[in-house]
Write a protein that holds these residues in place. Structure first.
Motif, PDB file in Angstrom:
ATOM      1  N   ILE A  48       7.137   2.004  -7.386  1.00  0.00           N
ATOM      2  CA  ILE A  48       7.866   3.228  -7.728  1.00  0.00           C
ATOM      3  C   ILE A  48       7.227   3.920  -8.929  1.00  0.00           C
ATOM      4  O   ILE A  48       7.063   5.136  -8.947  1.00  0.00           O
ATOM      5  N   LYS A  49       6.837   3.086  -9.905  1.00  0.00           N
ATOM      6  CA  LYS A  49       6.179   3.636 -11.106  1.00  0.00           C
ATOM      7  C   LYS A  49       4.913   4.393 -10.717  1.00  0.00           C
ATOM      8  O   LYS A  49       4.683   5.524 -11.132  1.00  0.00           O
ATOM      9  N   GLU A  58      -6.504  11.490   6.719  1.00  0.00           N
ATOM     10  CA  GLU A  58      -6.138  12.465   5.687  1.00  0.00           C
ATOM     11  C   GLU A  58      -5.211  11.872   4.620  1.00  0.00           C
ATOM     12  O   GLU A  58      -4.724  12.584   3.752  1.00  0.00           O
ATOM     13  N   TRP A  59      -4.979  10.571   4.720  1.00  0.00           N
ATOM     14  CA  TRP A  59      -4.099   9.933   3.748  1.00  0.00           C
ATOM     15  C   TRP A  59      -4.909   9.329   2.584  1.00  0.00           C
ATOM     16  O   TRP A  59      -5.990   8.790   2.785  1.00  0.00           O
ATOM     17  N   LEU A  60      -4.304   9.432   1.415  1.00  0.00           N
ATOM     18  CA  LEU A  60      -4.847   8.742   0.247  1.00  0.00           C
ATOM     19  C   LEU A  60      -4.118   7.406   0.142  1.00  0.00           C
ATOM     20  O   LEU A  60      -2.889   7.362   0.174  1.00  0.00           O
ATOM     21  N   THR A  61      -4.852   6.305   0.078  1.00  0.00           N
ATOM     22  CA  THR A  61      -4.171   5.012   0.005  1.00  0.00           C
ATOM     23  C   THR A  61      -4.313   4.412  -1.388  1.00  0.00           C
ATOM     24  O   THR A  61      -5.368   4.488  -2.015  1.00  0.00           O
ATOM     25  N   VAL A  62      -3.216   3.851  -1.838  1.00  0.00           N
ATOM     26  CA  VAL A  62      -3.190   3.255  -3.171  1.00  0.00           C
ATOM     27  C   VAL A  62      -2.672   1.824  -3.039  1.00  0.00           C
ATOM     28  O   VAL A  62      -1.518   1.611  -2.668  1.00  0.00           O
ATOM     29  N   LEU A  63      -3.541   0.859  -3.260  1.00  0.00           N
ATOM     30  CA  LEU A  63      -3.126  -0.538  -3.157  1.00  0.00           C
ATOM     31  C   LEU A  63      -2.555  -0.966  -4.503  1.00  0.00           C
ATOM     32  O   LEU A  63      -3.250  -0.933  -5.513  1.00  0.00           O
ATOM     33  N   VAL A  64      -1.275  -1.359  -4.468  1.00  0.00           N
ATOM     34  CA  VAL A  64      -0.583  -1.611  -5.731  1.00  0.00           C
ATOM     35  C   VAL A  64      -0.276  -3.098  -5.899  1.00  0.00           C
ATOM     36  O   VAL A  64       0.427  -3.669  -5.065  1.00  0.00           O
ATOM     37  N   PRO A  65      -0.788  -3.763  -6.941  1.00  0.00           N
ATOM     38  CA  PRO A  65      -0.389  -5.148  -7.221  1.00  0.00           C
ATOM     39  C   PRO A  65       0.960  -5.136  -7.923  1.00  0.00           C
ATOM     40  O   PRO A  65       1.057  -4.771  -9.094  1.00  0.00           O
ATOM     41  N   THR A  89       0.838  -1.196   0.000  1.00  0.00           N
ATOM     42  CA  THR A  89       0.000   0.000   0.000  1.00  0.00           C
ATOM     43  C   THR A  89       0.871   1.242   0.000  1.00  0.00           C
ATOM     44  O   THR A  89       1.783   1.373   0.818  1.00  0.00           O
ATOM     45  N   LEU A  90       0.565   2.126  -0.918  1.00  0.00           N
ATOM     46  CA  LEU A  90       1.249   3.408  -0.976  1.00  0.00           C
ATOM     47  C   LEU A  90       0.321   4.418  -0.323  1.00  0.00           C
ATOM     48  O   LEU A  90      -0.841   4.544  -0.712  1.00  0.00           O
ATOM     49  N   LYS A  91       0.829   5.104   0.686  1.00  0.00           N
ATOM     50  CA  LYS A  91      -0.016   6.094   1.344  1.00  0.00           C
ATOM     51  C   LYS A  91       0.516   7.485   1.037  1.00  0.00           C
ATOM     52  O   LYS A  91       1.710   7.747   1.191  1.00  0.00           O
ATOM     53  N   ILE A  92      -0.366   8.340   0.615  1.00  0.00           N
ATOM     54  CA  ILE A  92       0.051   9.669   0.191  1.00  0.00           C
ATOM     55  C   ILE A  92      -0.682  10.724   1.004  1.00  0.00           C
ATOM     56  O   ILE A  92      -1.905  10.665   1.164  1.00  0.00           O
ATOM     57  N   LEU A  93       0.082  11.678   1.522  1.00  0.00           N
ATOM     58  CA  LEU A  93      -0.518  12.798   2.241  1.00  0.00           C
ATOM     59  C   LEU A  93      -0.499  14.002   1.305  1.00  0.00           C
ATOM     60  O   LEU A  93       0.557  14.591   1.078  1.00  0.00           O
ATOM     61  N   PRO A  94      -1.651  14.364   0.737  1.00  0.00           N
ATOM     62  CA  PRO A  94      -1.660  15.438  -0.252  1.00  0.00           C
ATOM     63  C   PRO A  94      -1.357  16.796   0.395  1.00  0.00           C
ATOM     64  O   PRO A  94      -1.636  16.996   1.582  1.00  0.00           O
ATOM     65  N   GLU A 120       5.715   7.631  -9.162  1.00  0.00           N
ATOM     66  CA  GLU A 120       6.128   8.639 -10.150  1.00  0.00           C
ATOM     67  C   GLU A 120       4.914   9.279 -10.820  1.00  0.00           C
ATOM     68  O   GLU A 120       4.814  10.504 -10.924  1.00  0.00           O
ATOM     69  N   HIS A 121       3.989   8.437 -11.250  1.00  0.00           N
ATOM     70  CA  HIS A 121       2.813   8.959 -11.924  1.00  0.00           C
ATOM     71  C   HIS A 121       1.953   9.796 -11.006  1.00  0.00           C
ATOM     72  O   HIS A 121       1.423  10.827 -11.416  1.00  0.00           O
ATOM     73  N   MET A 122       1.814   9.350  -9.763  1.00  0.00           N
ATOM     74  CA  MET A 122       0.977  10.086  -8.821  1.00  0.00           C
ATOM     75  C   MET A 122       1.511  11.497  -8.605  1.00  0.00           C
ATOM     76  O   MET A 122       0.752  12.441  -8.413  1.00  0.00           O
TER      77      MET A 122
END
Lengths: 277, 354, 274
Positions: free
Chosen positions: B308-309, B294-301, B254-259, B312-314
């Protein structure tokens, strides 16, 4: 899958000296590690002796103004006092870990005692020895000898053997009381208060039961059996003509109390280890 | 090779008093018969062979430790049959204890103020370990992890890692048939974790000891266990090998992003991010967006696209202040199992079929 | 900021007192057991001294009748439970765990902080233990206790008892910086105070020479002075003034000693890093 269910008890064959051997090992280690804090040992011993001496002074003060307590003379009272001190020594020396039980239980650490291949109560209690109790042993023995001498009591094999039996039973009663008090922590959250409450009663064990009215004699013989800590056993020496049936029964009663408290303790421990932690 | 642990429809129900608040409540509770039943373990059956290393997973309160307590003999099941080493554990607690070893996470079972070697000597007597076995094991331990310089250090002065190491060794000291390890790597740093995993793996292999490992750390499971069992709400919901399980949690992270600034995470927004990302990179088909406070979560297979890809795109899509990467947790594996139940049903009921 | 702290120094401390009260009130069943314990103590003391007085033919011994002795000892026991606040254990544990250094980071005086916390405990115990015991004693003695100005004087007297007893506890607690044996230290303190303050045997029963020495020690100011204020039928205004004066004297000296001792000892904490 499981073809037969073997529920029968099997025994481990480890020899008769298994428990004494384990006990000696654990205790030796405990003493060794306590020896690192020698100053503490001395301070604790002095604290212990101070309590004992204060008890002694209290009697002395009372007898400065009064000839007797309910017909019991100074030396007779000292005998009871010394006897109670000696009877209270084993609980202090060997069963001190009961005081830490509630902390172990509330923190959940208690479960670690449950995985070892030996009796749970034994294993828990064996963990500490409280060597400051030795000071009380010496003081109690000294006072008993002093009172014994002044009362002109007989010194024989029989009287000594009786003394050992009487002291052992008296100790068992006190141990049973503290086991039961400590075991309350498996059920309630403020068992510390229960322990302090019951422990305070030991101070009343040094008075003859005859000062109380019949109601309290019953309470102190059955409910909170402090009568067995000094009074009933001492009757053999001090009031041979008044020896109560309870005096003869005291070894049996002591064993029963002890066994009951042990069962309560184990039952609480097993109940706890399922739900706790 | 026979079964070392066999459970058949084991159920444990606790009777819990419905407590009432206040002084009056305390008093009523004394006489109250207001109990509710709590099913901690619900008809669990399993069979574990000699020498197996099994990962026993589940969220907190799922019934893991109750099962372990039943297997170690300190708890009697309400229903069902079980044998550990051919005996009923609760009927023979001490005898059972002689043939098992237990490590309970951060609770050291060694004597706090004693040098470790003294603890080991006491254990030698306690478990009646023959001199030769003791000597061989100590030599082996030293070879494996080089602990002999630790031996004279009291346990209370040790680091958590050293303590865990010693606790694990102590659990294997008497050559038990089964060892239960409960969260052995919790709170340890990466190098200590791998050291401990290595140790467990070698001991299991060399001594043919059956190991039951409960953990929250999927890293432990991947490194050690070929077979996984998952318990949830008292029921065994998965019992199969790790490859099968990997289909569910595979290489997800999971990639967690704090915008930066205020960003809302409404369903529509999340869907919008998905579409935008898909435009940039078609391999992100199976990326799942979600939010955690407040985090955006991105579950990456990760077998489809590298984390990493995606990162980069995010970056080109939204400005952000902070980033975190989280390994998948047992909880999310279980969630995935439930979600996947419809299309992957056979694997759930397969039982242990190697 | 500086200004604000100066203006409302006590509001913060009273919030600590409140915490002390709430904590005591939380363990209600413990308080019930405390009260039962005191009642049992009272009964045992009754039987014991009845037996003791039965051996003499005079009504009063050393100027004290059976009834007076009984009232004195029961109330002493109640004061003991009221003032007993485990401060030594608490400080000892804070010192051994290193927590004590945390308190230095707070903008509060450690001594005052602990005092106001104890005040909360003591206030609760005063209401839940002392006053019920006092009422029971009054009723059982047929309302023979004086009920007048002595009750008013008793309040400052018990307050000063608290300060004196707290200061002694605080000093003993500070000793834990130098030794690990909390049990032993606390035990010695308790024994000395209980015996030398007249809480176990009324001071009237001590041999005269001994008693004269004790009158020059601070311990009797904890139990003997407030108790005599409360139970004596013969006290005049001068006696009350003298009693409060003696207490005030010891209070000033012991507070100063406790604070000085702690200040000079806190170097040990800062050096050892707690």
């Amino acid at each position: 899958m499981i073809s037969e269910q073997r529920e029968k008890k099997e025994k481990l064959h480890r020899g008769a000296f298994y428990y004494p051997r384990i006990y000696r090992m654990i205790i030796t280690q405990d003493i060794k590690s306590k020896m690192h804090y020698r100053a503490d040992f001395y301070i604790s011993t002095i604290g212990m002796l101070a309590t004992n001496i204060a008890g002694f002074i209290s009697f002395w003060l009372i007898f400065q103004s009064f000839p007797s307590i309910n017909g019991w003379t100074y030396y007779e009272m000292l005998f009871l006092y010394a006897f109670s001190l000696l009877a209270l020594t084993p609980v202090q020396l060997f069963f001190d870990n009961n005081w830490a039980l509630r902390f172990n239980v509330y923190s959940g650490d208690f479960v670690k005692y449950c995985f070892r291949p030996l009796n749970l109560f034994f294993y828990y209690i064996s963990e500490t020895i409280d060597i400051k109790g030795a000071g009380q042993l010496v003081f109690g023995a000294g006072t008993l000898v002093y009172a014994w001498h002044h009362l002109g009591l007989e010194v024989s094999v029989r009287s000594m053997a009786l003394l050992i039996v009487a002291l052992t039973s008296a100790s068992l009663v006190m141990i049973a009381m503290m086991n039961a008090a400590a075991a309350t922590c498996f059920w309630v959250i403020n068992s510390g208060t229960v322990m302090v409450f019951l422990f305070r009663f030991k101070d009343y064990a040094k008075y003859p039961m005859t000062i109380y009215n019949i109601g309290f004699q019953i309470v102190f013989s059955i409910l909170i059996p402090i009568g067995f800590i000094a009074y009933y056993p001492s009757l053999i020496y001090l009031r041979a003509q008044d020896v109560s049936i309870l005096t003869y029964l005291s070894p049996v009663i002591a064993v029963l109390f002890y066994y009951g408290s042990y069962k309560l303790w184990i039952r609480g421990a097993m109940k706890y280890s399922g739900t706790g932690s | 090779m026979g079964s070392v642990i066999e459970l058949e429809n084991i159920t444990k129900v606790f009777r819990v008093l419905n407590r009432h608040a206040g002084l009056k409540g305390t008093f009523t509770d004394l006489f109250s018969r207001d109990y509710k039943n709590l099913v901690a373990v619900d008809h669990v059956s399993m069979s574990i062979e000699e020498g197996e290393m099994v990962g026993y997973l589940g969220p907190n309160g799922a019934g893991k430790s109750t099962t372990i307590k039943i297997m170690t003999g300190i708890l009697e099941p309400t229903e069902g049959k079980l044998l550990v080493n051919g005996r009923v554990p609760y009927a023979n607690r001490t005898l059972n204890a002689q043939n098992i070893g237990v490590v309970f996470g951060q609770r050291s079972q060694l004597w706090w103020s004693l040098p470790v070697i003294e603890s080991f000597r006491i254990l030698k007597e306690m478990y009646c370990i023959p001199d030769k076995v003791y000597k061989n094991n100590m030599e082996m331990f030293d070879e494996l992890v080089g602990v002999s310089e630790l031996y004279n250090k009291p346990v209370r002065q040790m680091s958590l890692g050293q303590r865990t190491l010693c606790d694990i060794l102590a659990a294997f000291l008497h050559d038990p048939n089964v060892v239960f390890l409960d969260e052995p790597t919790i709170g340890l740093d990466v190098s200590m974790k791998s050291k401990i995993r290595e140790l467990i793996s070698v001991l299991n292999r060399e001594k043919k000891t059956t190991v039951v490992l409960t953990t929250h750390d999927m890293g432990d499971v991947e490194a050690l266990c070929r077979r996984i069992m998952i318990i949830d709400h008292g029921k065994l919901i998965y019992d199969n090998n790790i490859q099968q399980l990997k289909q569910f949690f595979g290489s997800y992270r999971t990639l967690k992003i704090l915008p930066a600034g205020n960003v809302s995470f409404s369903e529509a927004d999340l869907a919008k991010y998905g579409r935008q990302l898909l435009v940039l990179c078609p391999e992100t088909r199976n990326v799942v967006f979600g939010s955690d406070e407040e985090w955006l979560t991105v579950l990456v297979p990760e077998d489809e696209i590298s984390l990493i890809k995606v990162l980069e795109h995010m970056q080109t899509l939204i400005p952000f202040r902070d980033v975190r990467i989280e390994e998948i947790t047992t909880e999310s594996v279980i969630r995935k199992i439930y979600e996947g139940t419809s299309d992957a049903k056979p694997t759930l009921e397969a039982g242990h079929g190697e | 900021m500086e200004n604000r702290t100066k203006k409302l120094p006590f509001r913060r401390y009273f919030s600590i007192t409140r915490a002390g009260i709430l904590e005591m009130a939380m363990f209600r069943s413990s308080r019930v057991l405390d009260f039962v314990g005191n009642m049992v103590y009272m009964i045992v003391v009754y039987f014991l001294w009845r037996a003791i007085y039965a051996s003499t033919h005079t009504v009063s011994v050393n100027g004290m009748t059976f009834k007076q002795t009984l009232i004195y000892l029961t109330l002493a026991g109640a004061i003991f439970s009221t003032l007993n606040n485990y401060l030594v254990w608490k400080m000892g544990r804070d010192i051994q765990s290193g927590q004590i250094s945390l308190f230095f980071t707070k903008p509060m005086d450690f001594f005052l902080r602990e005092f106001f916390y104890s005040l909360g405990n003591v206030a609760t115990q005063l209401v839940l233990t002392f006053i019920p015991t006092f009422l029971v004693v009054s009723i059982l003695s047929g309302w023979s206790l004086p009920m007048g100005v002595n009750l008013l004087i008793f309040l400052p007297a018990i307050a000063m008892s608290l300060v004196i007893s707290f200061s002694i506890d605080f000093m003993v607690g500070t000793v834990c910086l130098y030794s690990q044996s909390i049990w032993g230290i606390n035990m010695m303190k308790e024994v000395i105070i209980l015996l030398l303050s007249g809480a176990t045997i009324p001071l009237a029963f001590f041999p005269e020479a001994f008693r004269n020495v004790l009158m020059f020690l601070p311990f009797q100011a904890i139990y003997n002075v407030p108790l005599m204020v409360l139970v004596s039928n013969t006290y005049t205004w001068i006696d009350y003034a003298r009693a409060l004066g003696v207490q005030a004297f010891w209070m000033v000296i012991l507070v100063a000693c406790a604070r000085l001792f702690f200040r000079s000892s806190s170097r040990v904490i800062t050096v050892n890093g707690g």
